[in-house]
Design a protein around this motif. Structure first.
Motif, PDB file in Angstrom:
ATOM      1  N   VAL A 151       0.872  -1.181   0.000  1.00  0.00           N
ATOM      2  CA  VAL A 151       0.000   0.000   0.000  1.00  0.00           C
ATOM      3  C   VAL A 151       0.901   1.221   0.000  1.00  0.00           C
ATOM      4  O   VAL A 151       1.863   1.286   0.771  1.00  0.00           O
ATOM      5  CB  VAL A 151      -0.927   0.021   1.233  1.00  0.00           C
ATOM      6  CG1 VAL A 151      -1.579   1.386   1.395  1.00  0.00           C
ATOM      7  CG2 VAL A 151      -1.995  -1.054   1.107  1.00  0.00           C
ATOM      8  N   GLN A 152       0.612   2.165  -0.879  1.00  0.00           N
ATOM      9  CA  GLN A 152       1.384   3.403  -0.930  1.00  0.00           C
ATOM     10  C   GLN A 152       0.478   4.584  -0.587  1.00  0.00           C
ATOM     11  O   GLN A 152      -0.609   4.735  -1.150  1.00  0.00           O
ATOM     12  CB  GLN A 152       2.006   3.627  -2.302  1.00  0.00           C
ATOM     13  CG  GLN A 152       2.900   4.863  -2.358  1.00  0.00           C
ATOM     14  CD  GLN A 152       3.618   5.009  -3.689  1.00  0.00           C
ATOM     15  OE1 GLN A 152       3.096   5.625  -4.621  1.00  0.00           O
ATOM     16  NE2 GLN A 152       4.813   4.435  -3.794  1.00  0.00           N
ATOM     17  N   VAL A 153       0.944   5.412   0.352  1.00  0.00           N
ATOM     18  CA  VAL A 153       0.215   6.608   0.776  1.00  0.00           C
ATOM     19  C   VAL A 153       1.005   7.826   0.316  1.00  0.00           C
ATOM     20  O   VAL A 153       2.207   7.927   0.592  1.00  0.00           O
ATOM     21  CB  VAL A 153       0.027   6.641   2.302  1.00  0.00           C
ATOM     22  CG1 VAL A 153      -0.729   7.898   2.716  1.00  0.00           C
ATOM     23  CG2 VAL A 153      -0.695   5.395   2.789  1.00  0.00           C
ATOM     24  N   THR A 154       0.348   8.732  -0.368  1.00  0.00           N
ATOM     25  CA  THR A 154       0.989   9.958  -0.843  1.00  0.00           C
ATOM     26  C   THR A 154       0.352  11.158  -0.157  1.00  0.00           C
ATOM     27  O   THR A 154      -0.875  11.324  -0.189  1.00  0.00           O
ATOM     28  CB  THR A 154       0.856  10.098  -2.372  1.00  0.00           C
ATOM     29  OG1 THR A 154       1.406   8.940  -3.011  1.00  0.00           O
ATOM     30  CG2 THR A 154       1.593  11.339  -2.857  1.00  0.00           C
ATOM     31  N   LEU A 155       1.187  11.976   0.481  1.00  0.00           N
ATOM     32  CA  LEU A 155       0.728  13.187   1.143  1.00  0.00           C
ATOM     33  C   LEU A 155       1.349  14.392   0.438  1.00  0.00           C
ATOM     34  O   LEU A 155       2.525  14.352   0.042  1.00  0.00           O
ATOM     35  CB  LEU A 155       1.121  13.214   2.623  1.00  0.00           C
ATOM     36  CG  LEU A 155       0.649  12.059   3.503  1.00  0.00           C
ATOM     37  CD1 LEU A 155       1.683  10.937   3.510  1.00  0.00           C
ATOM     38  CD2 LEU A 155       0.407  12.534   4.936  1.00  0.00           C
ATOM     39  N   ASN A 156       0.571  15.465   0.306  1.00  0.00           N
ATOM     40  CA  ASN A 156       1.077  16.636  -0.406  1.00  0.00           C
ATOM     41  C   ASN A 156       0.522  17.905   0.226  1.00  0.00           C
ATOM     42  O   ASN A 156      -0.559  17.897   0.845  1.00  0.00           O
ATOM     43  CB  ASN A 156       0.682  16.578  -1.882  1.00  0.00           C
ATOM     44  CG  ASN A 156       1.561  17.465  -2.751  1.00  0.00           C
ATOM     45  OD1 ASN A 156       2.499  18.105  -2.257  1.00  0.00           O
ATOM     46  ND2 ASN A 156       1.277  17.525  -4.030  1.00  0.00           N
ATOM     47  N   ASP A 157       1.268  19.002   0.065  1.00  0.00           N
ATOM     48  CA  ASP A 157       0.798  20.297   0.534  1.00  0.00           C
ATOM     49  C   ASP A 157      -0.426  20.730  -0.266  1.00  0.00           C
ATOM     50  O   ASP A 157      -0.629  20.318  -1.424  1.00  0.00           O
ATOM     51  CB  ASP A 157       1.884  21.358   0.369  1.00  0.00           C
ATOM     52  CG  ASP A 157       3.079  21.131   1.291  1.00  0.00           C
ATOM     53  OD1 ASP A 157       2.941  20.352   2.251  1.00  0.00           O
ATOM     54  OD2 ASP A 157       4.133  21.744   1.043  1.00  0.00           O
ATOM     55  N   PRO A 169      -1.132  29.593   7.216  1.00  0.00           N
ATOM     56  CA  PRO A 169      -0.075  28.913   6.441  1.00  0.00           C
ATOM     57  C   PRO A 169       0.239  27.512   6.936  1.00  0.00           C
ATOM     58  O   PRO A 169       0.476  26.606   6.130  1.00  0.00           O
ATOM     59  CB  PRO A 169       1.127  29.862   6.612  1.00  0.00           C
ATOM     60  CG  PRO A 169       0.503  31.209   6.798  1.00  0.00           C
ATOM     61  CD  PRO A 169      -0.758  30.977   7.580  1.00  0.00           C
ATOM     62  N   ASN A 170       0.219  27.309   8.256  1.00  0.00           N
ATOM     63  CA  ASN A 170       0.533  25.985   8.797  1.00  0.00           C
ATOM     64  C   ASN A 170      -0.536  24.949   8.480  1.00  0.00           C
ATOM     65  O   ASN A 170      -0.280  23.740   8.585  1.00  0.00           O
ATOM     66  CB  ASN A 170       0.721  26.061  10.311  1.00  0.00           C
ATOM     67  CG  ASN A 170       2.117  26.519  10.687  1.00  0.00           C
ATOM     68  OD1 ASN A 170       3.054  26.412   9.901  1.00  0.00           O
ATOM     69  ND2 ASN A 170       2.253  27.042  11.889  1.00  0.00           N
ATOM     70  N   ASP A 171      -1.729  25.397   8.109  1.00  0.00           N
ATOM     71  CA  ASP A 171      -2.810  24.464   7.785  1.00  0.00           C
ATOM     72  C   ASP A 171      -2.643  23.858   6.396  1.00  0.00           C
ATOM     73  O   ASP A 171      -3.336  22.891   6.065  1.00  0.00           O
ATOM     74  CB  ASP A 171      -4.169  25.180   7.844  1.00  0.00           C
ATOM     75  CG  ASP A 171      -4.490  25.697   9.235  1.00  0.00           C
ATOM     76  OD1 ASP A 171      -4.050  25.058  10.211  1.00  0.00           O
ATOM     77  OD2 ASP A 171      -5.179  26.728   9.337  1.00  0.00           O
ATOM     78  N   LEU A 172      -1.742  24.427   5.597  1.00  0.00           N
ATOM     79  CA  LEU A 172      -1.656  24.048   4.191  1.00  0.00           C
ATOM     80  C   LEU A 172      -0.428  23.195   3.861  1.00  0.00           C
ATOM     81  O   LEU A 172      -0.204  22.887   2.681  1.00  0.00           O
ATOM     82  CB  LEU A 172      -1.636  25.311   3.313  1.00  0.00           C
ATOM     83  CG  LEU A 172      -2.820  26.269   3.503  1.00  0.00           C
ATOM     84  CD1 LEU A 172      -2.660  27.487   2.603  1.00  0.00           C
ATOM     85  CD2 LEU A 172      -4.143  25.566   3.225  1.00  0.00           C
ATOM     86  N   VAL A 173       0.351  22.826   4.873  1.00  0.00           N
ATOM     87  CA  VAL A 173       1.573  22.051   4.611  1.00  0.00           C
ATOM     88  C   VAL A 173       1.574  20.759   5.420  1.00  0.00           C
ATOM     89  O   VAL A 173       0.887  20.647   6.443  1.00  0.00           O
ATOM     90  CB  VAL A 173       2.843  22.872   4.943  1.00  0.00           C
ATOM     91  CG1 VAL A 173       2.942  24.091   4.049  1.00  0.00           C
ATOM     92  CG2 VAL A 173       2.858  23.276   6.419  1.00  0.00           C
ATOM     93  N   GLN A 176      -9.223  15.432   8.115  1.00  0.00           N
ATOM     94  CA  GLN A 176     -10.100  16.594   8.295  1.00  0.00           C
ATOM     95  C   GLN A 176      -9.535  17.804   7.550  1.00  0.00           C
ATOM     96  O   GLN A 176     -10.289  18.581   6.948  1.00  0.00           O
ATOM     97  CB  GLN A 176     -10.259  16.904   9.779  1.00  0.00           C
ATOM     98  CG  GLN A 176     -11.050  15.859  10.553  1.00  0.00           C
ATOM     99  CD  GLN A 176     -11.233  16.239  12.012  1.00  0.00           C
ATOM    100  OE1 GLN A 176     -11.019  17.384  12.399  1.00  0.00           O
ATOM    101  NE2 GLN A 176     -11.620  15.281  12.826  1.00  0.00           N
ATOM    102  N   TYR A 177      -8.219  17.970   7.603  1.00  0.00           N
ATOM    103  CA  TYR A 177      -7.581  19.079   6.876  1.00  0.00           C
ATOM    104  C   TYR A 177      -7.599  18.822   5.364  1.00  0.00           C
ATOM    105  O   TYR A 177      -7.637  19.769   4.582  1.00  0.00           O
ATOM    106  CB  TYR A 177      -6.149  19.265   7.372  1.00  0.00           C
ATOM    107  CG  TYR A 177      -6.070  19.906   8.734  1.00  0.00           C
ATOM    108  CD1 TYR A 177      -5.891  21.286   8.866  1.00  0.00           C
ATOM    109  CD2 TYR A 177      -6.204  19.147   9.893  1.00  0.00           C
ATOM    110  CE1 TYR A 177      -5.844  21.876  10.116  1.00  0.00           C
ATOM    111  CE2 TYR A 177      -6.157  19.735  11.151  1.00  0.00           C
ATOM    112  CZ  TYR A 177      -5.975  21.098  11.249  1.00  0.00           C
ATOM    113  OH  TYR A 177      -5.937  21.696  12.499  1.00  0.00           O
ATOM    114  N   VAL A 178      -7.559  17.556   4.971  1.00  0.00           N
ATOM    115  CA  VAL A 178      -7.691  17.218   3.548  1.00  0.00           C
ATOM    116  C   VAL A 178      -9.038  17.706   3.032  1.00  0.00           C
ATOM    117  O   VAL A 178      -9.128  18.346   1.975  1.00  0.00           O
ATOM    118  CB  VAL A 178      -7.545  15.699   3.338  1.00  0.00           C
ATOM    119  CG1 VAL A 178      -7.877  15.322   1.891  1.00  0.00           C
ATOM    120  CG2 VAL A 178      -6.132  15.247   3.691  1.00  0.00           C
TER     121      VAL A 178
END
Length: 240
Positions: free
Chosen positions: A98-104, A121-125, A203-205
């Protein structure tokens, strides 16, 4: 008046000479020619990558010589040593993954859900705790091995972020971050769904558009860890 004028010119000359001596040929009005911290960090990262390749080659030689010198070991002892290589992560590992990709999120992202405040700004990274949450959940789901970007994790690996960059085992990476785990895909998915820290990230996504993608592969080969396994730690300094 002549004495005063001479003093002014002498002072101006001293200032010009001091500026020249300080600059050493560099335009001190602009920091463009000066080495930037990020350039130094990435330069060290590239150097570390070259050293890792050298260490891997040296380790291969050591393993070969070790096997030549262990000809007298029994089959059970040889099997036990080989099993330890697999456990510590120095051998390649192949299996379903399984591969998980996270991005700003995009820098101009806005709230996507009614009632959610505008993002800071900290909510977007991606933050260190987000990557740690994914890694911990995958281990909890029974992962046999995990790789972040192109590096295999071992027991001494530390996931650290500085700003919006990941520092892993002496090398620097920028998002998107890819975390690949070899194991039972069903259990790995269940572990991600059951993790409160992962659910907090999601939730932030939903609120601001941070990147999140989970995919499966029927067969993936994780490389064996090739870096140093020496522990580095701080020691107290005796008072003078």
């Amino acid at each position: 008046m002549r004495v005063l004028s001479a003093g002014v010119f002498a002072l101006a000359g001293l200032i010009f000479w001091t500026s020249f001596d300080t600059a050493k040929g560099v335009d001190i009005r602009s920091d463009d020619p000066l080495p930037k911290l990020s350039d130094n960090v990435r330069g060290k990262s590239s150097h570390n990558e070259q050293l890792e390749k050298q260490v891997a080659a040296d380790r291969g030689d050591v393993d070969r010589l070790t096997r030549q010198g262990s000809a007298g070991l029994s089959t059970a002892e040889r099997r036990r040593i080989d099993g330890l290589d697999a456990v510590v992560g120095t051998d390649p590992l192949t299996g379903p993954s399984v591969q998980v990709t996270l991005n700003d999120a995009p820098p101009d992202a806005a709230a996507l859900v009614p009632g959610v405040p505008d993002p800071q700004p900290n909510d977007l990274v991606i933050h260190q705790q987000d990557l740690q949450a994914v890694v911990n959940a995958l281990w909890q789901g029974g992962a046999r091995g995990i790789q972040i970007m192109d590096q295999r994790l071992i027991s001494t690996s530390a996931v650290r972020c500085v700003g919006n960059t990941l520092i892993l085992q002496g090398r620097v990476y920028s998002p998107p971050y890819r975390v690949t785990a070899v194991g039972d895909p069903k259990k790995l998915h269940q572990a991600l769904d059951a993790s409160p820290a992962v659910q907090n990230y999601l939730q932030y996504v939903r609120a601001y558009g941070l990147g999140w993608k989970v995919s499966e592969r029927s067969a993936t080969t994780l490389p064996g860890y090739a870096g140093s396994v020496d522990l580095h730690y701080a020691t107290p300094v005796s008072p003078p």
